[in-house]
Design a protein around this motif. Structure first.
Motif, PDB file in Angstrom:
ATOM      1  N   GLU A  85       0.957  -1.274  -0.021  1.00 45.83           N
ATOM      2  CA  GLU A  85      -0.219   0.120  -0.004  1.00 45.83           C
ATOM      3  C   GLU A  85       0.805   1.590  -0.240  1.00 45.83           C
ATOM      4  O   GLU A  85       0.535   1.876  -0.123  1.00 45.83           O
ATOM      5  CB  GLU A  85      -1.372  -0.305   1.077  1.00 45.83           C
ATOM      6  N   ASN A  86       2.062   0.506  -0.185  1.00 45.14           N
ATOM      7  CA  ASN A  86       2.916   2.126  -0.111  1.00 45.14           C
ATOM      8  C   ASN A  86       3.404   2.862  -1.390  1.00 45.14           C
ATOM      9  O   ASN A  86       4.423   4.047  -1.505  1.00 45.14           O
ATOM     10  CB  ASN A  86       4.452   2.083   0.959  1.00 45.14           C
ATOM     11  N   GLY A  87       2.437   2.186  -2.210  1.00 43.35           N
ATOM     12  CA  GLY A  87       3.490   2.303  -3.412  1.00 43.35           C
ATOM     13  C   GLY A  87       4.113   1.669  -4.504  1.00 43.35           C
ATOM     14  O   GLY A  87       4.018   2.576  -5.381  1.00 43.35           O
ATOM     15  N   LEU A  88       3.358   0.959  -4.534  1.00 42.96           N
ATOM     16  CA  LEU A  88       3.466  -0.776  -5.425  1.00 42.96           C
ATOM     17  C   LEU A  88       3.436  -1.720  -5.708  1.00 42.96           C
ATOM     18  O   LEU A  88       2.990  -2.306  -4.706  1.00 42.96           O
ATOM     19  CB  LEU A  88       5.264  -0.995  -5.117  1.00 42.96           C
TER      20      LEU A  88
ATOM     21  N   PHE B 235       3.437   4.516  -7.542  1.00 36.96           N
ATOM     22  CA  PHE B 235       2.317   4.863  -7.296  1.00 36.96           C
ATOM     23  C   PHE B 235       2.497   6.074  -6.005  1.00 36.96           C
ATOM     24  O   PHE B 235       3.108   5.029  -5.594  1.00 36.96           O
ATOM     25  CB  PHE B 235       1.276   5.201  -7.832  1.00 36.96           C
ATOM     26  N   HIS B 236       0.871   6.929  -5.809  1.00 37.06           N
ATOM     27  CA  HIS B 236       2.031   8.146  -4.559  1.00 37.06           C
ATOM     28  C   HIS B 236       0.294   6.678  -3.939  1.00 37.06           C
ATOM     29  O   HIS B 236      -0.404   6.279  -4.460  1.00 37.06           O
ATOM     30  CB  HIS B 236       1.133   9.122  -4.740  1.00 37.06           C
ATOM     31  N   HIS B 237      -0.022   7.288  -3.307  1.00 37.18           N
ATOM     32  CA  HIS B 237      -0.438   6.790  -1.576  1.00 37.18           C
ATOM     33  C   HIS B 237      -2.290   7.026  -2.308  1.00 37.18           C
ATOM     34  O   HIS B 237      -2.912   6.356  -1.791  1.00 37.18           O
ATOM     35  CB  HIS B 237      -0.582   7.471  -0.623  1.00 37.18           C
ATOM     36  N   ALA B 238      -2.323   7.833  -2.760  1.00 39.67           N
ATOM     37  CA  ALA B 238      -4.089   8.407  -2.988  1.00 39.67           C
ATOM     38  C   ALA B 238      -4.546   7.213  -4.205  1.00 39.67           C
ATOM     39  O   ALA B 238      -5.640   6.546  -3.777  1.00 39.67           O
ATOM     40  CB  ALA B 238      -4.163   9.222  -3.409  1.00 39.67           C
TER      41      ALA B 238
ATOM     42  N   PHE C 273      -4.122   3.580  -2.704  1.00 41.33           N
ATOM     43  CA  PHE C 273      -5.629   3.514  -1.874  1.00 41.33           C
ATOM     44  C   PHE C 273      -6.742   3.736  -2.234  1.00 41.33           C
ATOM     45  O   PHE C 273      -7.879   3.062  -1.751  1.00 41.33           O
ATOM     46  CB  PHE C 273      -5.874   4.274  -0.728  1.00 41.33           C
TER      47      PHE C 273
ATOM     48  N   ARG D  55      -9.611   0.987  -1.586  1.00 39.60           N
ATOM     49  CA  ARG D  55     -11.462   1.511  -1.570  1.00 39.60           C
ATOM     50  C   ARG D  55     -11.773   0.709  -2.691  1.00 39.60           C
ATOM     51  O   ARG D  55     -13.194   0.577  -3.125  1.00 39.60           O
ATOM     52  CB  ARG D  55     -11.032   2.761  -1.369  1.00 39.60           C
TER      53      ARG D  55
ATOM     54  N   GLY E 284      -3.068   1.157   7.873  1.00 41.53           N
ATOM     55  CA  GLY E 284      -4.082   0.628   6.027  1.00 41.53           C
ATOM     56  C   GLY E 284      -5.503  -0.010   6.178  1.00 41.53           C
ATOM     57  O   GLY E 284      -6.111  -0.541   5.319  1.00 41.53           O
TER      58      GLY E 284
ATOM     59  N   MET F  19      -7.709  -0.689   7.979  1.00 45.45           N
ATOM     60  CA  MET F  19      -9.563  -0.086   7.904  1.00 45.45           C
ATOM     61  C   MET F  19     -10.298  -0.001   6.393  1.00 45.45           C
ATOM     62  O   MET F  19     -11.074  -0.092   5.816  1.00 45.45           O
ATOM     63  CB  MET F  19      -9.943   0.682   8.369  1.00 45.45           C
ATOM     64  N   ASP F  20      -9.072   0.369   5.578  1.00 43.19           N
ATOM     65  CA  ASP F  20      -8.824   0.422   4.295  1.00 43.19           C
ATOM     66  C   ASP F  20      -8.943  -1.054   3.568  1.00 43.19           C
ATOM     67  O   ASP F  20      -9.854  -1.238   3.384  1.00 43.19           O
ATOM     68  CB  ASP F  20      -8.373   1.377   3.393  1.00 43.19           C
TER      69      ASP F  20
END
Lengths: 217, 240
Positions: free
Chosen positions: A54-57, A90-93, A96, A100, A136, A138-139
């Motif tokens: 989740e930190n972008g890979l 990629f970035h965090h948004a 997620f 999400r 992350g 809960m996501d």
């Protein structure tokens, strides 16, 4: 409460192997920190799985070998990792949005407690002295299509982790599809637990005696 | 003429004030703008609200800023790391406020802040203690939680390559919160490993377009924060 022994049932590597067998070819998978990470070692030959961190890979490879660690290439557990050919950063948004937005197929998480209804508690024991931290989790539980839990059946002190109702703060309600423990594989269906597979030497009666929640055969 | 490159950390942080909301990029040590944070320690501005995924490790970077009593409140998803010593102590003593936010909600709140979206609904944290006091709404027979955007007065971000227009490239998973924090700030301050001439970054490859960036400071040999933490160094306003 229940009996607790590491010498019966499966060891956690064998449990990870059981999880890996249920991950289909072509799946996008997020593995939680700790025991869930073992799953990556047991994907059967001939299946290709893409790991998301989740930190972008997308396309996380194996843990970096000694001397080849890159401080700017880490996984969600902040371990030094590698990226496979064909990976994407990629970035965090965006990362997620993958979670999400329902784009990740399977997430394998650890647990403090799982309830009969598939409620998961894995972020806090509610201890007032502990520093609260959620990350992350809960996501992942609301966004990923299928949530598997891999855990020891009972705590170190022998308390059941598979409970009627979680006493710890929830990560998500009604989110877990399947539980893999050193004693059994258990499906969550319509807020009830059904045995899918028992580990060698584990009987239904033994399992029920060592589980707070009601189990169905 | 546009040239966003500044000569010194002092110039980069010009105008930063007591009580400002400051976003700081990074996922643990990866992508954390250590030199800019240390310059902020030197500036000694107080009562900051910091938005960052973690709450610092060891006694350097964000942990040094917290240890210097400059942070009144932190908004983050995971303040507890393996080598986090400063935040836990201040938190237990009631010397720092914490707003704990699920990581995806944190990212989306920052993105929304940069995109002019005041609030949004999400499934994340439904039926948990983190959404107890929040407004809920049903969509498609499912419950969602209302979450508000976060904007910052200043964002401190680390990248790998920048040009004078502020177009940015990042390195691997050090990208993390950088691009969205650039978008959400009134003033975005970026430290880059390298400044290149305009045109050297392929427009097709630009990750953060220059419009989201205010100032660029070249730090060609940034400290590896994980090493500083491992060596248990303490930032006290002097160069290591």
């Amino acid at each position: 409460m229940g009996l607790n022994s590491d010498n019966i049932g499966w060891n956690m590597n064998e449990v990870a192997q059981k999880v890996a067998l249920d991950i289909h070819d072509g799946a996008y998978v997020n593995l939680g920190i700790g025991i869930p990470e073992l799953v990556a070692d047991y994907i059967p030959r001939g299946r290709e799985v893409i790991y998301h961190t989740e930190n972008g890979l997308l396309g996380m490879g194996k843990i970096a070998s000694r001397g080849k660690e890159d401080p700017e290439l880490v996984n969600a557990g902040k371990k030094y990792i590698t990226a496979i050919p064909g990976a994407a950063y990629f970035h965090h948004a965006d990362s997620f949005s993958m979670i999400r937005g329902g784009h990740i197929d399977i997430c394998v998480l650890g647990a403090y407690q799982v309830s009969e209804a598939g409620d998961l508690a894995n972020w806090s024991t509610g201890d007032p002295d502990a520093i609260p931290a959620v990350g992350g989790a809960m996501d992942l539980v609301v966004g990923v299509k299928t949530i598997y839990v891999i855990t020891k059946h009972n705590t170190k002190s022998g308390t059941s982790k598979i409970v009627k109702k979680c006493s710890y703060p929830l990560t998500g309600k009604n989110v877990v599809s399947r539980i893999y423990t050193n004693y059994a594989i258990i499906d969550v269906k319509d807020k009830k637990l059904f045995i899918r597979e028992l580990a060698p030497g584990i009987s239904f009666d033994f399992l029920q005696k060592n589980t707070e929640a009601k189990l169905n055969q | 003429m546009i040239d966003k490159v500044v000569k010194s950390a002092k110039e980069a942080l010009a105008g930063i004030f007591d009580g400002a909301t400051v976003m700081i990029s990074g996922f643990g040590e990866a992508g954390s703008p250590v030199e800019l944070i240390h310059a902020l320690v030197d500036r000694d501005v107080k009562n900051l609200t910091v938005v960052s995924n973690n709450a610092g490790s060891g006694h350097v970077g964000l942990a040094a800023l917290i240890e210097n009593r400059q942070v009144k409140k932190i908004i983050c998803s995971f303040p507890r790391t393996a080598i986090s010593v400063v935040f836990p102590e201040l938190y237990r003593n009631g010397e720092i406020d914490l707003e704990l936010v699920p990581q995806g909600t944190l990212a989306e709140r920052i993105r929304a802040g940069g995109a002019g979206i005041p609030a949004f609904y999400t499934r994340t944290s439904v039926n948990t203690s983190l959404s107890e006091k929040k407004e809920k709404r049903i969509f498609d027979k499912k419950e969602f939680v209302l979450e508000h955007a976060i904007k910052s007065d200043f964002s401190l971000v680390k990248c790998a390559v920048a040009d004078k227009y502020g177009n940015l490239l990042y390195n691997k998973t050090a990208r993390n919160f950088g691009p969205i924090m650039c978008m959400a700030a009134k003033t975005t301050i970026v430290q880059t490993k390298k400044v290149v001439k305009a045109g050297e970054i392929n427009p097709e490859h630009v990750v953060t377009p220059g419009i989201f960036v205010s100032r660029i400071l070249e730090v060609s040999h940034p400290a590896d924060e994980s090493k500083l933490v491992a060596e248990n160094l303490k930032y006290d306003g002097i160069k290591f």
